[in-house]
Design an enzyme around this catalytic site. Structure first.
Site, PDB file in Angstrom:
ATOM      1  CE  LYS A 212      -3.447   2.533   2.383  1.00 51.48           C
ATOM      2  NZ  LYS A 212      -4.463   2.582   3.702  1.00 51.48           N
TER       3      LYS A 212
ATOM      4  CE  LYS B  27      -5.963   2.143  -0.565  1.00 50.02           C
ATOM      5  NZ  LYS B  27      -6.334   2.154   0.857  1.00 50.02           N
TER       6      LYS B  27
HETATM    7  C1  PBG Z   1      -7.622   3.645   5.488  1.00 50.19           C
HETATM    8  C2  PBG Z   1      -7.661   3.523   3.933  1.00 50.19           C
HETATM    9  C3  PBG Z   1      -7.596   4.377   2.891  1.00 50.19           C
HETATM   10  C4  PBG Z   1      -7.922   3.692   1.813  1.00 50.19           C
HETATM   11  C5  PBG Z   1      -8.672   2.559   2.206  1.00 50.19           C
HETATM   12  N1  PBG Z   1      -8.244   2.253   3.616  1.00 50.19           N
HETATM   13  C6  PBG Z   1      -7.129   5.506   2.989  1.00 50.19           C
HETATM   14  C7  PBG Z   1      -5.794   5.928   3.566  1.00 50.19           C
HETATM   15  O1  PBG Z   1      -5.007   5.309   3.854  1.00 50.19           O
HETATM   16  O2  PBG Z   1      -5.428   7.260   3.576  1.00 50.19           O
HETATM   17  C8  PBG Z   1      -8.088   4.355   0.374  1.00 50.19           C
HETATM   18  C9  PBG Z   1      -9.133   3.924  -0.665  1.00 50.19           C
HETATM   19  C10 PBG Z   1      -9.374   4.703  -1.668  1.00 50.19           C
HETATM   20  O3  PBG Z   1      -8.893   5.775  -1.872  1.00 50.19           O
HETATM   21  O4  PBG Z   1     -10.382   4.428  -2.346  1.00 50.19           O
HETATM   22  N2  PBG Z   1      -6.235   3.365   5.849  1.00 50.19           N
HETATM   23 ZN    ZN Z   2      -5.746   4.140   7.928  1.00 55.20          ZN
END
Ligand code: PBG
Ligand code: ZN
Length: 325
Positions: free
Chosen positions: A196, A249
């Site tokens: 991520k 992601k």
């Molecule tokens: C929370 C989380 C996020 C997303 C999924 N879980 C946001 C972040 O890490 O700031 C992003 C999903 C999206 O942008 O559609 N940890």
């Molecule tokens: Zn988070």
């Protein structure tokens, strides 16, 4: 090989021919729809930057999922918007919080016809908006693991079919696996947000989930976008810690990571087409600059072609309708 013996256009002449030699197929079975659940009743707050998506109270969420099930979409992933936020994100592991209530209601209504996945993180629940416990302006790793595991167990107790930790703390997959097993949930799989990245593409989501950090950013725990080899290390570690499915992601800007992961790992791979990827296509389509359906389907097939088995996408319902014809 060469012209004129070889004419690549021969097999592109008609749609029927093209259909026969198509290498990658999208299926509704590949889709996971992200949804936002809030407190209250009869609530349906539109999310400005994500057309067609809403913060839904539990009753509205259950209604909305009828269509999801009818379209044949196998799974949803739930994000919670709690009534109260505090430094430790206590609403994350409150059995009566929106996500826990939503899971119970969805399992009661749809049983095994819908796989209910829960996002496990603290950023929606902490007043500072970070994904872990904060001390002296730092996001603590090890102390956060306890809270994440409590959240995962609380989701499992509500009946979640799968939990998906998205916090990027080190060691959380193993820690959550141990605590789930300890609590008797050894059959609940973990979908790990393994690679991520600290991405600008999460912008619309942070409005939707009201989870933007109040100070700093997430770069000390999410991955640095230029790093591909490091992504493989992250994924290897999560797999060793007991992850059942690995996720990359965002999806579109990181197709190279998906491709390499496909070659490296034999477990199911998921990709998250995030809020910003969705919003950009929606916005350009509204301006008349791209054809929404074409670009939507092309973006999804690209993610499949790169190697994803599963796609978390805000287009799940529209794409399912198109695939159904
Ligand atoms: C929370 C989380 C996020 C997303 C999924 N879980 C946001 C972040 O890490 O700031 C992003 C999903 C999206 O942008 O559609 N940890
Ligand atoms: Zn988070």
């Amino acid at each position: 090989m060469g012209f004129p013996e070889h004419r690549m256009r021969r097999l592109r002449r008609t749609e029927t021919l093209r259909r026969m030699v198509r290498e990658t197929r999208l299926s509704v079975d590949d889709f996971i729809l992200p949804m936002f659940v809030t407190h209250g009743q009869g609530v349906r707050n539109p999310i400005g930057s994500m057309p067609g998506h809403f913060q839904l109270s539990v009753d509205e969420l259950v209604k909305e999922c009828r269509e999801v099930v009818d379209l044949g979409i196998p799974a949803v992933i739930l994000f919670g918007i709690p009534e109260h936020k505090d430094p430790l994100g206590t609403a994350a592991y409150d059995d009566k919080a929106p996500v826990q209530r939503a899971v119970r209601a969805l399992k009661k209504e749809y049983g095994d016809a819908l796989v209910v996945i829960t996002d496990v993180c603290l950023c929606e629940y902490t007043d500072h908006g970070h994904c872990g416990m904060v001390e002296k302006g730092q996001v603590l790793n090890d102390a956060t693991l306890e809270l994440l595991a409590k959240e995962a167990v609380s989701h499992a107790r509500a009946g979640a079919d799968m939990v998906a930790p998205s916090d990027m703390m080190d060691g959380r997959v193993g820690f959550i696996r141990d605590e789930l097993d300890e609590a008797g949930f050894e059959d609940v799989p973990i979908l790990a947000y393994a690679a991520k990245f600290a991405s600008g593409y999460y912008g619309p989501f942070r409005d939707a989930a009201e989870s933007a950090p109040k100070f700093g950013d997430r770069r000390s725990y999410q991955m640095d976008p230029p790093n591909a080899r490091e992504a493989l290390v992250e994924m290897t570690l999560d797999l060793e810690e007991g992850a059942d499915i690995l996720m990359v992601k965002p999806a579109g800007p990181y197709l190279d990571i998906l491709r390499v992961a496909r070659e490296e790992f034999d477990c199911p791979l998921a990709a998250y087409q995030v809020s910003g990827e969705f919003a950009m296509i929606e916005a350009a389509a509204r301006l008349g600059w791209v054809d929404r359906e074409r670009v939507m389907m092309e973006s999804l097939v690209g993610i499949r072609r790169a190697g994803a088995d599963l796609i978390l996408t805000y287009f799940a319902k529209d794409a399912a309708r198109i695939l159904r014809g």
